[in-house]
Design a protein around this motif. Sequence first.
Motif, PDB file in Angstrom:
ATOM      1  N   UNK A   1      -5.671  -4.620   9.553  1.00  0.00           N
ATOM      2  CA  UNK A   1      -6.241  -2.787   8.496  1.00  0.00           C
ATOM      3  C   UNK A   1      -5.953  -3.153   7.461  1.00  0.00           C
ATOM      4  N   UNK A   2      -6.975  -2.705   5.993  1.00  0.00           N
ATOM      5  CA  UNK A   2      -6.819  -2.768   5.087  1.00  0.00           C
ATOM      6  C   UNK A   2      -6.714  -1.340   4.614  1.00  0.00           C
ATOM      7  N   UNK A   3      -5.770  -0.726   3.432  1.00  0.00           N
ATOM      8  CA  UNK A   3      -6.687   0.664   2.795  1.00  0.00           C
ATOM      9  C   UNK A   3      -5.094   1.171   3.147  1.00  0.00           C
ATOM     10  N   UNK A   4      -4.153   1.063   3.068  1.00  0.00           N
ATOM     11  CA  UNK A   4      -3.386   2.085   3.642  1.00  0.00           C
ATOM     12  C   UNK A   4      -2.821   2.425   2.640  1.00  0.00           C
ATOM     13  N   UNK A   5      -2.444   4.031   2.473  1.00  0.00           N
ATOM     14  CA  UNK A   5      -1.804   4.343   1.624  1.00  0.00           C
ATOM     15  C   UNK A   5      -0.564   3.748   1.062  1.00  0.00           C
ATOM     16  N   UNK A   6      -0.298   3.523  -0.648  1.00  0.00           N
ATOM     17  CA  UNK A   6       1.170   2.628  -0.974  1.00  0.00           C
ATOM     18  C   UNK A   6       2.552   3.910  -0.518  1.00  0.00           C
ATOM     19  N   UNK A   7       2.768   4.578  -0.620  1.00  0.00           N
ATOM     20  CA  UNK A   7       3.504   5.532   0.038  1.00  0.00           C
ATOM     21  C   UNK A   7       4.078   4.868   1.451  1.00  0.00           C
ATOM     22  N   UNK A   8       3.189   5.292   2.464  1.00  0.00           N
ATOM     23  CA  UNK A   8       3.247   5.171   3.934  1.00  0.00           C
ATOM     24  C   UNK A   8       4.258   3.607   3.945  1.00  0.00           C
ATOM     25  N   UNK A   9       3.191   2.707   3.091  1.00  0.00           N
ATOM     26  CA  UNK A   9       3.253   1.258   2.943  1.00  0.00           C
ATOM     27  C   UNK A   9       5.468   1.246   2.747  1.00  0.00           C
ATOM     28  N   UNK A  10       5.365   1.924   1.307  1.00  0.00           N
ATOM     29  CA  UNK A  10       6.689   1.976   1.182  1.00  0.00           C
ATOM     30  C   UNK A  10       7.611   2.351   1.989  1.00  0.00           C
ATOM     31  N   UNK A  11       7.267   3.860   2.611  1.00  0.00           N
ATOM     32  CA  UNK A  11       7.717   4.023   3.649  1.00  0.00           C
ATOM     33  C   UNK A  11       8.382   3.325   5.306  1.00  0.00           C
ATOM     34  N   UNK A  12       7.900   2.497   5.872  1.00  0.00           N
ATOM     35  CA  UNK A  12       7.960   1.112   6.221  1.00  0.00           C
ATOM     36  C   UNK A  12       8.787   0.124   6.124  1.00  0.00           C
ATOM     37  N   UNK A  13       8.570  -0.336   4.661  1.00  0.00           N
ATOM     38  CA  UNK A  13       9.079  -0.840   4.409  1.00  0.00           C
ATOM     39  C   UNK A  13      10.709  -0.496   3.891  1.00  0.00           C
ATOM     40  N   UNK A  14      10.923   0.872   3.263  1.00  0.00           N
ATOM     41  CA  UNK A  14      12.622   1.917   3.691  1.00  0.00           C
ATOM     42  C   UNK A  14      12.843   1.346   4.874  1.00  0.00           C
TER      43      UNK A  14
END
Length: 354
Positions: free
Chosen positions: A337-350
Amino acid sequence: MPAHAVKTRNDSYTCYVERGILARVHSFLPANHGKLFIVTTEDVWKLHGHQLTGQFPFDVLFFPGGEERKRLSAVEALADQMLAQGADRSSIVIAFGGGIVGDLGGFLAASFMRGIPVIQVPTTLLAQVDASIGGKTGANLAGGKNLIGAFHQPLAVLADPDVLRTLPAREYNAGLFEVLKTGVIRSPELFALLTTRRDEVLAQQPEIVERIISESVRIKCEVVTADEKESDLRRILNFGHTIGHALEAETNYSRFLHGEAVSFGMCAATFLACSTGFLDPTTSVKIQDAITMYGPIPSTQGINATSLLVRLAKDKKTIQGSVHFVLPTSIGSVKITSGIAEDQVLGAIEAALA
Ligand SMILES: NC(=O)c1ccc[n+]([C@@H]2O[C@H](COP(=O)([O-])OP(=O)(O)OC[C@H]3O[C@@H](n4cnc5c(N)ncnc54)[C@H](O)[C@@H]3O)[C@@H](O)[C@H]2O)c1
Ligand SMILES: [Zn+2]
């Protein structure tokens, strides 16, 4: 004897997983071949070279090893040696070592006199279950890993689980994360083996090691056969790799082994799958637990989530500006999948860093 076939548009070959196959490399040589060149590193040769000695005449070409030496200059030096030792178009390369030797030896074969055959004889877990299969060969550029190379399918892949006994435990464990990746993306059976028989897996109990390698190889062969050049299906193999690559680059490829970085990437991708609703929380916990079972990996202390996010955009697997993620939807299936919001990606990395 577990054997799995790869069929691509122009090639078909078999990947064998068999205890003691090193003693039978000679039986996989085609008729009327010319000189044989074994590309290897000194450590692997010292430990296991005697198993090839006496089977056929060959020249050994040593490569010093190490990611920083996986460069075009090394391919050129090996090609010069081959020529000096009488190589011609009928010569064959046997790449005998870990993934670095496989990639470099494969690229040497792909380019020497515009292409001679290569037999892959992988000696690390990572190389047996992943790097030796699928025909990707190449070297690193100053600007990044694996940025120059060619597709060059081998004549055969010969994986002997016995050689892994001499592998440093950390290298073996890092390879296990690629096995776990394979379970999550396509094999509930493999996932179950890893989670219910962890102690035997870690102790390298022969029967279980052979089973997990064979099942991983089966799946890699299946995926490569369905999609030779990474247009679609083959991308599922990148589960854990998008964020994993960012972590490797962020730490200059020195703190984590590749499989360890993939472990971190799988953890983040699983959090992301859960927070975006692709994966239910119970299964998410099961996957996280499995990752933890094969840890710990070196500390991620001091690593900044935003810096990783910035690096994601630079990943070469970024397609037309948007980052693609391989997200688990259940154990044994994933969605790209693509187009995931940056803040969601950031949250997962955190969450993965926590
Ligand atoms: N072509 C592909 O599809 C593909 C896929 C994944 C990774 N790769 C590449 O693979 C490389 C990493 O491979 P790797 O993890 O095998 O690392 P590696 O090749 O550096 O091997 C790890 C270390 O183990 C040593 N070693 C190898 N076999 C041994 C044995 N049986 N006993 C004791 N020591 C042994 C090696 O000499 C080396 O020091 C990377 O360059 C990566 O880009 C390629
Ligand atoms: Zn990998």
